[in-house]
Design a protein around this motif. Structure first.
Motif, PDB file in Angstrom:
ATOM      1  N   SER A 172      15.174  56.815   5.513  1.00 23.26           N
ATOM      2  CA  SER A 172      15.265  55.690   4.577  1.00 23.26           C
ATOM      3  C   SER A 172      15.068  54.354   5.281  1.00 23.26           C
ATOM      4  N   THR A 173      15.564  54.270   6.509  1.00 24.21           N
ATOM      5  CA  THR A 173      15.414  53.035   7.280  1.00 24.21           C
ATOM      6  C   THR A 173      13.984  52.859   7.772  1.00 24.21           C
ATOM      7  N   ALA A 174      13.345  53.965   8.145  1.00 27.05           N
ATOM      8  CA  ALA A 174      12.010  53.902   8.740  1.00 27.05           C
ATOM      9  C   ALA A 174      10.893  53.707   7.720  1.00 27.05           C
ATOM     10  N   VAL A 175      11.131  54.090   6.472  1.00 24.13           N
ATOM     11  CA  VAL A 175      10.074  54.027   5.460  1.00 24.13           C
ATOM     12  C   VAL A 175      10.347  52.916   4.446  1.00 24.13           C
ATOM     13  N   LYS A 176       9.363  52.076   4.248  1.00 22.71           N
ATOM     14  CA  LYS A 176       9.446  51.014   3.246  1.00 22.71           C
ATOM     15  C   LYS A 176       8.361  51.235   2.204  1.00 22.71           C
ATOM     16  N   VAL A 177       8.704  50.988   0.952  1.00 18.04           N
ATOM     17  CA  VAL A 177       7.747  51.167  -0.144  1.00 18.04           C
ATOM     18  C   VAL A 177       7.598  49.844  -0.886  1.00 18.04           C
ATOM     19  N   ASP A 178       6.377  49.387  -1.057  1.00 15.96           N
ATOM     20  CA  ASP A 178       6.160  48.177  -1.849  1.00 15.96           C
ATOM     21  C   ASP A 178       4.866  48.289  -2.638  1.00 15.96           C
ATOM     22  N   SER A 200       2.446  51.234  -1.627  1.00 20.82           N
ATOM     23  CA  SER A 200       2.111  51.272  -0.210  1.00 20.82           C
ATOM     24  C   SER A 200       3.317  51.783   0.577  1.00 20.82           C
ATOM     25  N   PHE A 201       3.136  52.912   1.236  1.00 16.85           N
ATOM     26  CA  PHE A 201       4.195  53.503   2.060  1.00 16.85           C
ATOM     27  C   PHE A 201       3.967  53.089   3.514  1.00 16.85           C
ATOM     28  N   LYS A 202       4.977  52.515   4.120  1.00 20.41           N
ATOM     29  CA  LYS A 202       4.879  52.080   5.513  1.00 20.41           C
ATOM     30  C   LYS A 202       6.023  52.691   6.310  1.00 20.41           C
ATOM     31  N   ALA A 203       5.675  53.359   7.409  1.00 16.46           N
ATOM     32  CA  ALA A 203       6.682  54.042   8.213  1.00 16.46           C
ATOM     33  C   ALA A 203       6.604  53.606   9.663  1.00 16.46           C
ATOM     34  N   THR A 204       7.750  53.527  10.298  1.00 15.46           N
ATOM     35  CA  THR A 204       7.804  53.225  11.724  1.00 15.46           C
ATOM     36  C   THR A 204       8.328  54.448  12.466  1.00 15.46           C
ATOM     37  N   GLY A 205       7.929  54.567  13.721  1.00 17.98           N
ATOM     38  CA  GLY A 205       8.366  55.702  14.531  1.00 17.98           C
ATOM     39  C   GLY A 205       8.293  55.370  16.004  1.00 17.98           C
ATOM     40  N   ALA A 206       8.872  56.241  16.821  1.00 18.17           N
ATOM     41  CA  ALA A 206       8.920  56.017  18.259  1.00 18.17           C
ATOM     42  C   ALA A 206       7.605  56.344  18.945  1.00 18.17           C
ATOM     43  N   SER A 207       6.668  56.937  18.196  1.00 26.72           N
ATOM     44  CA  SER A 207       5.369  57.276  18.760  1.00 26.72           C
ATOM     45  C   SER A 207       4.325  57.234  17.650  1.00 26.72           C
ATOM     46  N   THR A 208       3.058  57.229  18.050  1.00 22.73           N
ATOM     47  CA  THR A 208       1.973  57.257  17.065  1.00 22.73           C
ATOM     48  C   THR A 208       2.091  58.486  16.183  1.00 22.73           C
ATOM     49  N   LYS A 235      14.335  48.345  29.574  1.00 25.27           N
ATOM     50  CA  LYS A 235      13.215  49.002  28.919  1.00 25.27           C
ATOM     51  C   LYS A 235      12.801  48.247  27.658  1.00 25.27           C
ATOM     52  N   THR A 236      11.530  47.993  27.527  1.00 22.82           N
ATOM     53  CA  THR A 236      11.014  47.345  26.328  1.00 22.82           C
ATOM     54  C   THR A 236      10.966  48.349  25.179  1.00 22.82           C
ATOM     55  N   ILE A 237      11.494  47.946  24.045  1.00 22.18           N
ATOM     56  CA  ILE A 237      11.519  48.824  22.883  1.00 22.18           C
ATOM     57  C   ILE A 237      10.191  48.696  22.136  1.00 22.18           C
ATOM     58  N   THR A 238       9.502  49.807  21.977  1.00 20.89           N
ATOM     59  CA  THR A 238       8.207  49.792  21.305  1.00 20.89           C
ATOM     60  C   THR A 238       8.268  50.603  20.021  1.00 20.89           C
ATOM     61  N   ASN A 239       7.790  50.034  18.954  1.00 25.14           N
ATOM     62  CA  ASN A 239       7.722  50.719  17.668  1.00 25.14           C
ATOM     63  C   ASN A 239       6.271  50.900  17.251  1.00 25.14           C
ATOM     64  N   TYR A 240       6.012  51.984  16.558  1.00 26.90           N
ATOM     65  CA  TYR A 240       4.683  52.250  16.020  1.00 26.90           C
ATOM     66  C   TYR A 240       4.815  52.307  14.504  1.00 26.90           C
ATOM     67  N   SER A 241       3.854  51.743  13.803  1.00 21.60           N
ATOM     68  CA  SER A 241       3.925  51.760  12.342  1.00 21.60           C
ATOM     69  C   SER A 241       2.604  52.237  11.748  1.00 21.60           C
ATOM     70  N   ALA A 242       2.728  52.956  10.636  1.00 18.18           N
ATOM     71  CA  ALA A 242       1.554  53.495   9.943  1.00 18.18           C
ATOM     72  C   ALA A 242       1.764  53.322   8.450  1.00 18.18           C
ATOM     73  N   SER A 243       0.683  53.280   7.703  1.00 18.81           N
ATOM     74  CA  SER A 243       0.803  53.098   6.255  1.00 18.81           C
ATOM     75  C   SER A 243      -0.170  54.001   5.499  1.00 18.81           C
ATOM     76  N   ARG A 244       0.194  54.282   4.254  1.00 21.48           N
ATOM     77  CA  ARG A 244      -0.668  55.073   3.376  1.00 21.48           C
ATOM     78  C   ARG A 244      -0.424  54.642   1.941  1.00 21.48           C
ATOM     79  N   ASP A 245      -1.493  54.455   1.191  1.00 22.24           N
ATOM     80  CA  ASP A 245      -1.384  54.004  -0.194  1.00 22.24           C
ATOM     81  C   ASP A 245      -1.488  55.172  -1.163  1.00 22.24           C
ATOM     82  N   VAL A 246      -0.796  55.008  -2.280  1.00 25.07           N
ATOM     83  CA  VAL A 246      -0.833  56.012  -3.350  1.00 25.07           C
ATOM     84  C   VAL A 246      -1.098  55.289  -4.665  1.00 25.07           C
TER      85      VAL A 246
END
Length: 207
Positions: free
Chosen positions: A102-108, A117-125, A38-49
């Motif tokens: 903590s692993t899924a969310v990165k802040v820079d 900039s908050f960036k999060a990954t997840g198993a779905s949109t 199975k191919t592992i697929t990740n989805y990522s989204a971001s939001r700025d503050v």
């Protein structure tokens, strides 16, 4: 007897069929691996503050900008505080452990901005956009409570499904190319080592 560059090139030409065969074998192995399982697929989204104090009636806006900019690193640390991660865990409409959050969310901090900039990954949109929206909202609410001197964070547009990006591991194209390059490197190295060894043995026989 010296093993010259000319001799090495002649040896590569002589055994070019070995190089080609190894490239084909390793490229085929990479392709087969990419297609297996199975191919592992990740989805990522971001939001700025935006985190900046009001510049209205400020005599030196540039100094205010620099002062706000100097605090961004502190706000970035606060955004990753355990209290905020715990609050995000409780606010999410689906279950996710604090360590996974903590692993899924990165802040820079994007260059030359007062943004986080908050960036999060997840198993779905849905999970990716929900996590980043909840996390940014939680930070905006709790940040000033954890650090009272912080300016009230201003949330930018919510992450939506259309803004979510998709990335997949085990790309057939990339793994096939990687296999071909690996086959080239290994075969070339093997031919070179074998040539040096053969040259050494011949020189030893000649005394």
């Amino acid at each position: 007897m010296e093993f010259s560059l000319t001799n090495l090139l002649k040896r590569f030409i002589r055994y070019s069929w070995v190089i080609a065969l190894m490239m084909i074998i390793f490229a085929g192995a990479g392709f087969a691996y990419a297609k297996s399982g199975k191919t592992i697929t990740n989805y990522s989204a971001s939001r700025d503050v935006l985190v900046a104090k009001d510049n209205t009636n400020v005599k030196d806006p540039n100094s205010r900008f620099l002062a706000d900019k100097s605090m961004i690193a502190t706000y970035e640390k606060i955004a990753q505080d355990d209290a905020i991660v715990s609050a995000v865990k409780d606010a999410l409409p689906y279950k996710l452990s604090k360590s996974d959050i903590s692993t899924a969310v990165k802040v820079d901090n994007p260059t030359d901005t007062l943004m986080l900039s908050f960036k999060a990954t997840g198993a779905s949109t849905y999970k990716a956009k929900t996590l980043v929206n909840v996390y940014a909202q939680t930070f905006a609410e709790m940040g000033p409570k954890l650090y009272p001197d912080m300016a009230q964070p201003e949330l930018m547009s919510k992450a939506t499904g259309s803004g979510v990006t998709k990335s997949a591991f085990k790309s057939a194209k990339k793994l096939t190319l990687f296999g071909a390059v690996l086959g080239l490197v290994l075969s070339a190295f093997g031919i070179m080592v074998a040539g040096i060894h053969a040259n050494y043995r011949q020189a030893k026989k000649q005394g």
